[in-house]
Design a protein around this motif. Sequence first.
Motif, short mmCIF file in Angstrom:
data_model
loop_
_atom_site.label_atom_id
_atom_site.label_comp_id
_atom_site.label_asym_id
_atom_site.label_seq_id
_atom_site.Cartn_x
_atom_site.Cartn_y
_atom_site.Cartn_z
N GLY A 1 37.41 2.18 38.02
CA GLY A 1 37.80 3.56 37.79
C GLY A 1 36.72 4.55 38.14
O GLY A 1 36.79 5.73 37.80
N SER A 2 35.71 4.06 38.87
CA SER A 2 34.63 4.92 39.35
C SER A 2 34.36 4.57 40.81
O SER A 2 34.95 3.64 41.37
N THR A 3 33.45 5.30 41.42
CA THR A 3 33.07 5.01 42.80
C THR A 3 32.00 3.92 42.88
O THR A 3 31.60 3.54 43.99
N ARG A 4 31.56 3.40 41.71
CA ARG A 4 30.51 2.37 41.72
C ARG A 4 30.88 1.19 40.83
O ARG A 4 30.15 0.85 39.90
N PRO A 5 32.02 0.55 41.08
CA PRO A 5 32.38 -0.60 40.26
C PRO A 5 31.34 -1.71 40.35
O PRO A 5 30.77 -1.96 41.41
N PHE A 6 31.06 -2.31 39.20
CA PHE A 6 30.10 -3.40 39.05
C PHE A 6 28.65 -2.95 39.22
O PHE A 6 27.74 -3.77 39.13
N GLN A 7 28.44 -1.67 39.47
CA GLN A 7 27.08 -1.12 39.52
C GLN A 7 26.78 -0.25 38.30
O GLN A 7 25.64 0.19 38.13
N ILE A 8 27.78 0.02 37.48
CA ILE A 8 27.59 0.76 36.24
C ILE A 8 28.33 0.01 35.14
O ILE A 8 29.25 -0.77 35.41
N ALA A 9 27.92 0.22 33.90
CA ALA A 9 28.53 -0.49 32.78
C ALA A 9 28.29 0.29 31.50
O ALA A 9 27.29 1.03 31.40
N GLY A 10 29.19 0.11 30.53
CA GLY A 10 28.97 0.81 29.27
C GLY A 10 30.07 0.62 28.27
O GLY A 10 31.02 -0.15 28.48
N TRP A 11 29.95 1.38 27.17
CA TRP A 11 30.88 1.33 26.04
C TRP A 11 30.86 2.71 25.39
O TRP A 11 29.78 3.29 25.22
N PRO A 12 31.99 3.26 25.02
CA PRO A 12 32.00 4.60 24.43
C PRO A 12 31.16 4.69 23.15
O PRO A 12 31.23 3.82 22.28
N GLY A 13 30.34 5.74 23.10
CA GLY A 13 29.64 6.07 21.87
C GLY A 13 28.32 5.39 21.62
O GLY A 13 27.63 5.71 20.64
N ILE A 14 27.89 4.47 22.50
CA ILE A 14 26.61 3.83 22.26
C ILE A 14 25.47 4.72 22.77
O ILE A 14 25.70 5.74 23.42
N ASP A 15 24.25 4.32 22.49
CA ASP A 15 23.06 5.08 22.90
C ASP A 15 22.66 4.63 24.30
O ASP A 15 22.06 3.56 24.47
N ALA A 16 22.99 5.44 25.30
CA ALA A 16 22.73 5.06 26.69
C ALA A 16 21.23 4.93 26.98
O ALA A 16 20.80 4.02 27.69
N LYS A 17 20.43 5.84 26.41
CA LYS A 17 18.99 5.78 26.66
C LYS A 17 18.38 4.51 26.07
O LYS A 17 17.54 3.86 26.71
N ALA A 18 18.82 4.15 24.88
CA ALA A 18 18.29 2.93 24.26
C ALA A 18 18.72 1.69 25.04
O ALA A 18 17.95 0.73 25.18
N LEU A 19 19.94 1.70 25.55
CA LEU A 19 20.42 0.57 26.35
C LEU A 19 19.60 0.42 27.61
O LEU A 19 19.17 -0.69 27.96
N ALA A 20 19.36 1.52 28.31
CA ALA A 20 18.56 1.46 29.53
C ALA A 20 17.13 1.00 29.24
O ALA A 20 16.56 0.19 29.98
N LEU A 21 16.57 1.49 28.13
CA LEU A 21 15.20 1.10 27.76
C LEU A 21 15.13 -0.40 27.50
O LEU A 21 14.22 -1.08 28.00
N ARG A 22 16.08 -0.92 26.74
CA ARG A 22 16.07 -2.35 26.44
C ARG A 22 16.18 -3.18 27.71
O ARG A 22 15.46 -4.18 27.89
N LEU A 23 17.08 -2.79 28.61
CA LEU A 23 17.26 -3.57 29.84
C LEU A 23 16.05 -3.47 30.75
O LEU A 23 15.66 -4.46 31.39
N ASN A 24 15.42 -2.32 30.82
CA ASN A 24 14.21 -2.21 31.64
C ASN A 24 13.07 -3.04 31.06
O ASN A 24 12.23 -3.57 31.80
N GLU A 25 13.05 -3.17 29.73
CA GLU A 25 12.02 -4.01 29.10
C GLU A 25 12.22 -5.48 29.42
O GLU A 25 11.28 -6.27 29.31
N GLU A 26 13.43 -5.87 29.83
CA GLU A 26 13.67 -7.25 30.25
C GLU A 26 13.00 -7.58 31.58
O GLU A 26 12.84 -8.75 31.95
N ARG A 27 12.63 -6.54 32.33
CA ARG A 27 11.96 -6.70 33.63
C ARG A 27 12.75 -7.63 34.56
O ARG A 27 12.21 -8.56 35.17
N LEU A 28 14.02 -7.33 34.66
CA LEU A 28 14.87 -8.12 35.55
C LEU A 28 14.48 -7.84 36.99
O LEU A 28 14.38 -6.68 37.41
#
Length: 400
Positions: A258-285
């Motif tokens: 439903g976006s122009t970037r399927p499988f390149q974006i992900a999420g859930w309504p109402g969560i903390d997007a900044k905290a999610l990004a921070l946690r994933l960047n800390e994984e150093r994938l």
Amino acid sequence: MLFLLFPLSSRAEPVKTGAEILSEQGFPPLQGKRFALITNQSAMVGDTHVLTLMEQKGVKPVVIFSPEHGLKGNAEDGVKLADDNAAAIPVKSLYGASKKPRPDDLKGIDLLVFDIQDAGARFYTYISTMGLAMQAAAQAGIPFLVLDRPNPLGGDYVAGFVREKIPGSFTSLYPIPLAHGLTVGELAGMIKGEGMLPDLEKLDLQVVRMHGWQREMRWPDTGLRWVATSPNLAAIDSVLLYPGTGLLEGTGASEGRGSTRPFQIAGWPGIDAKALALRLNEERLPGLHFDPLQFTPVRLPGISSAPKYRDREVAGVSIEITDYRKVLPVQTGVALLAALQAALPDQARPLFFRGGIDDMAGSPELRKGLQAGETPAAIEARWAPGVKSFLELRKPYLLY
């Protein structure tokens, strides 16, 4: 099994698909044959479709079989397709009333040819179509010819649980890891050689090898143009993430449809997007960076008519590929699942996983591990023995 082998090429040579090799030779295995072709819009040689090249060389299929998404690749996922017997060449759908060629469809056929670009993930249905067509060919006593194409994830990347319950579903048919690291030609040899489907013992399987492809190559290294293999895999970045972010389809989280970037974006309504990004960047994938994102899935006719959270704002992340050679898509998907699950309020966590996740993962162990709070690294360690065994098992079938 007969492989149509060609000398190994140096890395300096351009990558040529099996279709291009056979076209340059004038399609000798097809001359004078009543053959059927399993194909779709992805079977390109440069800017020319393999059907056009065949016509230029004086060969023409008697019938065409099309996989999920149809001959033109413009049908949404899961949409059942009808046959088109009014076309200049009759088109029989292998994603409608039947998922394999019927005996009547193969009457008078001398050869069944497969030329489709795959995405490299076990749950992408084109390889299921190939195997079932191989089975139909074997049962009809017809040779099966694969025109080989690159695995866009490369031939060295193998990850994920090996499929446990066999026979599997149409979206997870074979006992192979989620990312198997095989070309379609190699996989065809393994399906036959390991008896992954019944009745293949006497199949006359032939593979036209590529020139110039090396196992370490991911799609951008091939120099080939990516053609959308399905409506939501139009961009190569989506393809490189798909074996991991595709797992979100078995959850309540948005995978970006439903976006122009399927499988390149992900999420859930109402969560903390900044905290999610921070946690994933800390994984150093490897090869990735995550940015917080708010997005609203919308209806995209022909691409995604009913995306999750349609017309509702979703908080999540944008997944940016910084080095495509280093990306580990399955590990990325597991880390994303773990981070999204942890980001949910307690009352929402029981709603995170949906039916189908075990089928896509190939095992309930992924879901159980995440529900138990295991780390992505611990889950990867549990699929590692299966991957190790698979790497040994596949060795006789490698062509490059």
